[in-house]
Structure formats: structure tokens, C-alpha cells
Write an enzyme that holds these catalytic residues in place. Structure first.
Site, PDB file in Angstrom:
ATOM      1  N   HIS A 167      -9.263 -10.188  -1.433  1.00  0.00           N
ATOM      2  CA  HIS A 167      -9.106 -10.121   0.002  1.00  0.00           C
ATOM      3  C   HIS A 167     -10.317 -10.921   0.589  1.00  0.00           C
ATOM      4  CE1 HIS A 167      -8.746  -7.499   3.603  1.00  0.00           C
ATOM      5  NE2 HIS A 167      -9.848  -8.107   3.853  1.00  0.00           N
ATOM      6  N   ASP A 204       1.776  -6.823   2.411  1.00  0.00           N
ATOM      7  CA  ASP A 204       0.626  -6.075   2.920  1.00  0.00           C
ATOM      8  C   ASP A 204       1.074  -4.873   3.567  1.00  0.00           C
ATOM      9  OD1 ASP A 204      -1.681  -5.042   3.250  1.00  0.00           O
ATOM     10  OD2 ASP A 204      -2.538  -6.756   4.445  1.00  0.00           O
ATOM     11  N   HIS A 243       0.827  -1.202   0.125  1.00  0.00           N
ATOM     12  CA  HIS A 243       0.120  -0.193   0.089  1.00  0.00           C
ATOM     13  C   HIS A 243       0.718   1.165  -0.044  1.00  0.00           C
ATOM     14  CE1 HIS A 243      -3.711  -2.100   0.535  1.00  0.00           C
ATOM     15  NE2 HIS A 243      -3.143  -3.080   1.579  1.00  0.00           N
TER      16      HIS A 243
HETATM   17 ZN   LIG Z   1      -6.164  -7.217   2.454  1.00  0.00          ZN
END
Ligand SMILES: [Zn+2]
Length: 466
Positions: free
Chosen positions: A201, A327, A82
Site C-alpha cells: 500500500h 479494494d 476486505h
Molecule cells: Zn490499501
């Protein structure tokens, strides 16, 4: 209220004032252990591995790097980062996140789509792609959203994103589950046209409404709403059947339970085209950490139990789980330094991934460094269809090469990291393995463990970037 964040940012590592560069673009690595095995020299020139062998001599002016005691590995590829830009530049930017990636041993990262605006159009993915080219620390591959605004209602412009300059191949609503089975089926069918993959997800939303941590003994004691394993496993079971039905590629993000590993093993035995990922934090930490009520341990999916951790390690070692994905989820301090219930979910991971995987998988005897190269580089590059990454350390290949000191140990200090996020669950832990050098497309982005210079913004169509 952003003052603290900005102060911390200026304290983060900056590139060397005097970068070390070879005048002719040639670098001679002396005596590295290739994938932890035989020792050899590597000559890097013009962005490529020019030669591999004993007692190599470089052209005049080549910069010599002594790699005695160091392991040479292909640059790591993260399928799950991210970077927060556009829209959440108070949490991370492409520039800071890719500096962190380079220091962590990565030469390529996939930037997740849950930015603001969401990366659900060709315009946004091209913006992220351009920011990556401009920063030059690693290869940035935008992930496209599956549904408009991650809302799970309407399919996004998958084809336009695939055909854009960013050439998107990985699509994900990460952070949200594509829970509507009809939408999921259509998306799986649609991406076949351009060899794309849906990265799910897996989280049944109704079963996890308001959940704060893993549902189990610890949540019962703490009185926090639990997040049952079945909420993850039921979506994975459904989706592997949908992938079988459509004949499409499915990737499961951040698998966190023993039951999920079993379902994926079952699916692979039947020839279903599914791949899976595990995060470093799910390989090391358990829900016992939550007893501290420190929100640094709050994450989605949640930290699970010791037996889940063991199943994840075994699954990664035996190939049921294909890759490690970080992640990496930086948050501003004010979103983490608060009460548990109000805190944001997520942890940083780019600058600790190698160390945690070494500690949990290699130093425990479960995997070799060659296995490490597979799960952190070759396999994620293959899933993301990044042709120039995850390649063998052989002449003629793009020079995405890192040098790692496996004997070095360091105590994790989030304030010394390049990421703007201070939310590392490994803070204060002593971990093995230090990335000394990182070559991205033949350019030394990291030397002696510190940032050197980014790869100069060049024509994007050069053969080793394509
Ligand atoms: Zn996720």
C-alpha cells in the site's frame, strides 16, 4: 446503534429457498460466447469442465443452461478484498462478503489482513481460511500481514503463515504502508523462500498525515488537507528499486496516479519483477465527486484527476497495470453517514467491478473480453499463486466459469446487494453488464442472477480447490 445495519442485512439477498441443482452434478451450458468470441457449449461435471464444443450432449439428468447472448469467462479473482472478519462483523463477514463476491462474478478472493485481530499469525489466517471453506461461495485466500499488528515495526510470522493450512503467498499491511525501507527489504528477501509476494500500500505516511482527499485544484477550493501524488509515487519508486536489488516479487496495490504508471512502466522495461493493480473506482471517478462532500467518495488512495484516470485506463490496456483489484471496503453506515472529516475511507466494489470495467475498458474499445479475463482472472491468480483459478475454458480444467450478459443494464442499488456495506460510490448509476451464472468448482452458486447455493463444505484437499 447497530440496529439499522442489522435491518439492512436481513433485507440483503438470501440464497434461493429451492436451490436448482443437477442430481448428478452435470451442467450443460448451451451456446455461450467464449471470452466474447466463438460460440460453444460447455459441459461441466464433477467440478471440472468435461467438454467444450458444438452440439454437446450431456449425461442423462444434466441441467441445461441456455447461454444465448451470454459471454463465458473464467471466474474472477480478486487480489484485494476486505472481508472484515474476524473482529469487524458489523461491517462484513466472510459469509456476506463471499455472497457478494459470487454475485459479482468472482470465484476467488484474497482477504486482506487488517482484521481484528490482524491476520499476522498462522492461527488467524487458518481461521479465515476455514471460514471460507465453510461458507462455500468462493475460494477464500487469506493475505498475511507483513508486520506484527500492521505497526510497521517488526516482521510478522511470514514463514509460519506460508506453511499453514492457508498456504499464504500474498503478504500486505494494506491500509498501512510498509514505510521502513529496512523492513521492506527484509520482507522482500524473506518471501522469496516460498515464492511469496509483498503487496504494498504505497503511501508515504509523513506526507499524508491528516490528508482527506487528492491534493490539487479541488482540495484547494474545498480547503481540505491534500494527499499529494508524490506520496504514492515516491514509495513505488523506492520499492521497485528494492525489488530489483533483492530479486523479489513486488505487487503495488491500487495504483492511482499517472506518475505511478510511468514508474511501473520504467521498472518493467528494466525487467524488475513488479506487478500492479488498479481499482474499478479509480478507473471511473475523479476528485470532482468530492465537491459533494458525500463521504461515499472518501477512499484511500483518494480519487484523483481526469488525466490520472486516463493514464490508469491506458496503463491497464497496455499491460503496465496487470490486474483489477476491487479494494472492496465495506463500512457500517454510521461510519460513512457523517461529516467528511470523520468518515471512514473505503468503498464497496465486489458487486459492481465487472460493470465498471466493462463500461470503462470494454465499451470504450480499450480492451476485449479476452483482455478482461486476463486482468480479472488469469493474472491475479498467477500473482496470488492460486493454481486452480484463472485457468482457460478448456476440458480438464476446474469449472470456475461465469456467464455474463454484456447487453443488460442495471441501476446500482446498494440496498439490493449482498454485502453489508451500503457505501457504493456507484449508487444510482446505470451500468452495463450483469452476471447471470457463477460456477465455483463446478457448483452453481449463482443462477439467473440470484444466489443459488454455496458449494457444500467438502474435503478441502479436493484437486480443484487445492
Ligand atoms: Zn490499501
Amino acid at each position: 446503534m447497530n440496529t439499522a445495519t442489522h435491518t439492512a442485512t436481513t433485507a440483503a439477498p438470501a440464497p434461493a429457498a429451492q436451490p436448482t441443482l443437477s442430481p448428478n452434478g452435470a451442467y450443460l451450458i448451451r451456446g455461450a460466447s467464449l471470452l466474447g468470441k466463438e460460440r460453444a457449449d460447455l459441459l461441466i461435471q464433477d467440478g471440472l469442465i468435461a467438454a467444450v464444443g458444438q452440439d454437446l450432449t450431456g449425461p442423462e439428468g444434466a441441467l441445461v443452461i441456455d447461454a444465448d447472448g451470454l459471454i463465458a469467462l473464467p471466474g474472477m479473482v480478486d487480489l484485494h478484498t476486505h472481508l472484515r472478519e474476524p473482529g469487524r462483523e458489523d461491517a462484513e463477514t466472510v459469509e456476506t462478503g463471499t455472497r457478494a463476491a459470487a454475485l459479482g462474478g468472482f470465484t476467488s478472493v484474497h482477504a486482506m489482513a487488517n482484521s481484528n485481530p490482524v491476520a499476522d499469525t498462522a492461527g488467524v489466517v487458518e481461521q479465515v481460511y476455514s471460514l471460507g471453506l465453510k461458507s462455500g461461495w468462493v475460494d477464500v485466500r487469506p493475505v498475511g500481514a507483513v508486520t506484527v499488528g500492521l505497526k510497521g515495526e517488526r516482521m510478522a510470522e511470514l514463514g509460519a503463515m506460508a506453511d499453514s493450512r492457508a498456504r499464504v503467498r500474498v503478504f500486505s499491511d494494506d491500509g498501512m504502508c510498509v514505510h521502513d525501507p529496512i523492513l521492506m527489504r527484509r520482507a522482500l528477501e524473506y518471501v522469496k523462500a516460498f515464492d511469496g509476494v509483498i503487496a504494498q500500500h504505497a503511501q508515504e505516511p509523513r506526507m499524508t498525515d491528516g490528508a482527506q482527499m487528492h491534493e490539487g485544484d479541488v482540495s484547494a477550493v474545498l480547503g481540505l488537507p491534500g494527499w499529494p501524488a508524490v506520496a504514492e509515487e515516491s514509495i513505488i519508486a523506492r520499492d521497485v528499486l528494492l525489488a530489483q536489488h533483492t530479486g523479489s516479487r513486488l505487487h503495488i496495490c491500487h495504483v492511482s496516479t499517472a506518475g505511478s504508471v510511468e514508474i511501473i512502466r520504467w521498472a518493467k522495461e528494466r525487467g524488475i519483477n513488479v506487478t500492479a493493480e488498479v481499482t474499478p473506482h479509480h478507473l471511473l471517478l475523479t476528485d470532482e465527486s468530492v465537491r459533494s462532500y458525500d463521504p461515499v467518495y472518501k477512499v484511500n488512495p483518494p480519487l484523483r484527476t481526469e488525466s490520472d484516470v486516463e493514464a490508469l485506463r491506458r496503463g491497464l490496456a497496455d499491460g503496465t497495470i496487470d490486474i483489477v483489484g476491487t479494494d472492496h471496503a465495506p463500512h457500517p453506515s454510521e461510519h460513512k453517514e457523517c461529516e467528511w472529516a470523520q468518515a471512514a475511507m473505503g468503498m464497496t466494489g465486489l458487486e459492481t467491478a465487472l460493470s465498471v470495467v466493462q463500461a470503462t475498458m470494454i465499451d470504450t474499445g480499450l480492451m476485449t473480453w479476452a483482455d478482461f479475463a486476463r486482468v480479472t482472472s488469469a493474472a491475479p491468480a498467477e500473482i496470488g499463486r492460486v493454481a486452480t483459478q484463472g485457468r482457460p475454458l478448456e476440458p480438464g480444467e476446474p469449472a470456475n466459469v461465469i456467464l455474463v450478459d454484456p447487453a443488460a443494464r442495471r441501476t446500482v442499488d446498494p440496498h439490493k446487494m449482498a454485502t453489508m456495506g451500503r457505501n457504493s460510490p456507484f449508487a444510482g448509476l446505470e451500468l452495463p453488464g450483469v452476471v447471470r451464472t457463477n460456477f465455483f468448482a463446478g457448483h452453481p452458486t449463482v443462477l439467473d442472477g440470484v444466489l443459488n447455493t454455496p458449494r457444500p463444505a467438502a474435503a478441502e484437499e479436493t484437486p480443484w480447490i487445492g
